[in-house]
Enzyme design. Structure first.
Site: not given
Length: 764
Positions: A497, A629
């Protein structure tokens, strides 16, 4: 009773009569035709009568022989004698031009009474009776000046009456160069209104005054900027107004900045971009020195103004904003490259000034952005010494304790002793100096240099949204201890991320100081509106930073791993974006009979898309195609990265290149901060069967989502005093988070120094 009734009627009549003695009314002439009622005065059509209790002024009309307009009915003979000649003189052009009625006459007589210094021409402009401007008597007064020095043209411009202005200029030859008692031309009056039509009419006549200064040292452009008249600014610039006419304090742009008129500044810079560096006449300051707000500072900085320029008084914009305690605007400067250690008047840095003010937020922000707490001003004072001397009240102990907690050793007057080494405190010297030191010690990063190392070094960066700032702050401290940039300290960089975005930034050579500023700037661009946020701003940001067509394999060293989750299958599967080939693939974690779209190879993968895929946090951003993610499965990517390196080494051995296999010697895992523990209300996530259970399931999903982000092994990860959201945009909250990171780094300074030494072993 009859007498009492007549008395009450008389009182009522008198009360009604004098309730508004200047109201224009129709009056029967028969009321004034009795014996002994000869007029006291008569001039033109105006007649003054003496009544029992009043003095009445009548305007006769040939069209109504039995009725007249009573202009006033006053109880004082003195008032009547003063008003009558004014009315008689100034009303003539109006009743000779127009058939007057009570409603049209009222504004005229009000002007006569309230502005006795006005001519009939002024009154015609004020009442909008432009037909009367053609009267010969009025024509003779076209350029007459009132007590304030204003002509009828001044008044027409002030009223924003473009038709009247055109008539005065074209038919009456009104002069445009006459100044009032403040030195203002009619164009100055026009600039005060947002009526560009008036300015366009004036400029079409090539009138003088468009660049003239009034007694306050203002051109019409200065006036319009001070008042925020954006349309007038645009019209003035289109009509020949110059941006480079310097006034009493500076140029027009300085006036616009002083009053935070954004639209006016934009128009000025569009007309003359060179105004970014214009120096005012008082202090020699640029427009940025005059900025008061974050928005106005950002406006100039985005157009490329110099952020570290000193005025003639020896102050940068950061000095001024610090002295005035403008935290938000100062943060904009710091995140756009302002030098926190720039010395100004008397050798003071912004931190010296912040200490004098006891401004805790600014002190923290300046230190976080590299302000040196041990630097001396011309008097030999350090910021700590100033804090000890000038801080008062409850802030004194807090401030001194705060400085001691980050290693400030000298809150005492300077002595002849040699100051401690610059590296004795972590992370507080000027970032620019640190960057230069890093550059001087840098070696070229290429395959040969990497191969010379005996053991591989792995850096792992957690996810956490804007809390990636914590990662940056820790890497700044590590770079300073090692004297080299991060990309030269590690062979492998893994990230999830926000950590994935930083991993790619490290590999592509972006400095930590740049990334610190970039993250502060990026949050305003990306976290706009409500969740889930629009993807376009984030994608535009990534394209700008990494290039729209840059491939993962365009930069091969250090090797980078960016985690994401393939969400087009169930269960979801961890996917790693790489800048290298892994010719021997591990067995898939799940057996499947489904057919999926094949994955692209690193040579075909775009860097910005890899970054976007790793950062597609559910509820924050939309998925990136089939990717979500990486934090959903590997918010702390350390174990996955180590497994990947093991797989890579197996591939080398299988290809007969076992001699290239290197042991993994150092693993550095950095977290984005540990929030304080709180009680969890529910972790029960199930299929709801009724509305009450639905509410419980939503609460459980929320708590589980927090765990997915926050539950990571503790490596190097500072303890935070409050939970910081992944999309936090408050500068104050983020500075507090970075301050706590600074405290943590000072506490762990021995560990950090040992780590730096370990990373430097066998570098050559």
């Amino acid at each position: 009773m009859q007498f009492l009734g007549r008395l009450l009627d008389s009182v009522s009549s008198v009360s009604a009569l004098f309730s508004n003695p200047h109201r224009v009314r129709e009056a029967p002439l028969a009321d004034y035709g009795g014996a002994g009622r000869a007029p006291l005065k008569e001039e033109g059509r105006l007649v003054l009568y003496r009544n029992t209790q009043s003095w009445d002024c009548l305007l006769m009309s040939p069209d109504t022989p039995t009725l007249a307009l009573r202009l006033f009915q006053v109880a004082s003979e003195e008032d009547a004698m003063n008003l009558f000649p004014q009315y008689a003189l100034k009303l003539r052009p109006f009743y000779e031009t127009l058939p007057l009625k009570a409603e049209t006459t009222q504004p005229i007589v009000d002007c006569i009474r309230n502005h006795q210094d006005w001519s009939s021409a002024h009154i015609a402009v004020e009442t909008g009776l432009r037909e009367c401007l053609k009267h010969n008597y009025v024509q003779s007064q076209i350029n007459a000046r009132s007590g304030s020095g204003q002509t009828p043209l001044h008044l027409a411009c002030e009223r924003g009456d473009s038709a009247c202005v055109r008539q005065l200029l074209e038919e009456s030859q009104a002069r445009t160069d006459i100044r009032d008692r403040h030195g203002e031309t009619p164009m100055h009056c026009a600039a005060k209104q947002d009526t560009p039509a008036v300015i366009q009419v004036m400029c079409s006549r090539l009138c003088s005054g468009v660049n003239e200064l009034n007694d306050n040292g203002e051109t019409p452009l200065h006036v319009a900027c001070r008042l925020g008249r954006v349309q007038s600014v645009r019209a003035l610039l289109g009509g020949g107004a110059k941006c480079d006419v310097i006034g009493g304090t500076g140029y027009a742009i300085h006036s616009a900045m002083k009053y935070s008129e954004k639209g006016c500044v934009e128009e000025l810079l569009k007309a003359d971009p060179g105004q970014l560096g214009a120096e005012d006449s008082l202090y020699g300051g640029t427009p940025l020195h005059w900025s008061k707000t974050a928005e106005m500072s950002l406006l100039l900085l985005q157009r490329g103004c110099g952020v570290n320029r000193l005025s003639r008084t020896g102050e940068s914009a950061l000095h001024i904003l610090t002295r005035r305690g403008r935290f938000e605007a100062a943060m904009v400067l710091l995140t756009h490259g302002a030098n926190a250690n720039l010395k100004g008047r008397d050798g003071n840095t912004a931190l010296h000034l912040a200490m004098k003010m006891d401004h805790m937020e600014l002190i923290k922000a300046l230190i976080v952005f590299g302000a040196d707490v041990e630097i001396h001003n011309d008097l030999g004072e350090t910021p700590g010494l100033i804090a000890a001397r000038t801080s008062k009240g409850p802030n004194r102990k807090v401030l001194l304790d705060m400085l001691c907690s980050v290693g400030v050793q000298r809150c005492l007057p300077p002595s002849n002793k040699t100051p401690p080494p610059a590296g004795s405190s972590i992370g507080f010297d000027d970032f620019l100096s640190a960057g230069a030191a890093v550059s001087r010690g840098a070696t070229k990063v290429d395959g040969a240099a990497m191969e010379n190392r005996k053991r591989d070094r792995l850096l792992c960066l957690d996810g956490g949204g804007i809390k990636g700032l914590v990662l940056i702050q820790m890497l700044i401290a590590l770079e300073r201890e090692a004297g080299r940039p991060t990309r030269e300290l590690f062979d492998w960089v893994a990230g999830t991320s926000t950590g994935g975005i930083l991993a790619l930034a490290i590999v592509h050579g972006k400095s930590m100081e740049y990334l610190l500023c970039l993250y502060f700037r990026m949050k305003e661009q990306v976290f706009k509106g409500s969740r889930p946020y629009e993807s376009a701003p984030l994608e535009d940001f990534l394209k700008k930073e990494f290039g729209e067509n840059t491939k993962m394999t365009d930069v091969r060293y250090p090797r980078v791993m960016v985690t994401s989750v393939l969400a087009d299958r169930h269960p979801g599967e961890l996917h790693i974006f790489r800048n290298y080939d892994l010719s021997v693939h591990r067995e898939p974690p799940y057996s499947t009979t489904a057919t999926f779209k094949p994955l692209t190879i690193p040579q075909e993968q775009l860097v910005w898309r890899a970054a976007r895929s790793s950062g597609a946090a559910p509820t924050y951003f939309r998925p990136m195609g089939r990717f979500l993610d990486g934090g959903l499965l590997a918010n702390n990517p350390t174990l996955d990265a180590m497994a990947e390196i093991h797989q890579y080494n197996k591939a080398l051995a299988a290809e007969g290149r076992g001699h290239q296999v290197k042991a993994l010697g150092v693993v550095v895992s950095l977290g984005t901060g540990r929030p304080p523990q709180v009680a969890v209300s529910s972790v029960d996530v199930f299929r709801p069967s009724n509305p009450l259970e639905l509410a419980k399931s939503l609460v459980g999903a929320k708590e589980l989502g927090k765990m997915l982000v926050d539950c990571a092994p503790c490596r190097l990860s500072p303890q935070l005093s409050q939970e910081v959201m992944l999309d936090e945009v408050s500068d104050a909250v983020l500075v507090a988070m970075l301050w706590e990171t600074q405290l943590y780094l000072y506490e762990k300074r021995g560990r950090l120094q040992a780590l730096a030494q370990l990373l430097l072993e066998d570098q050559d």
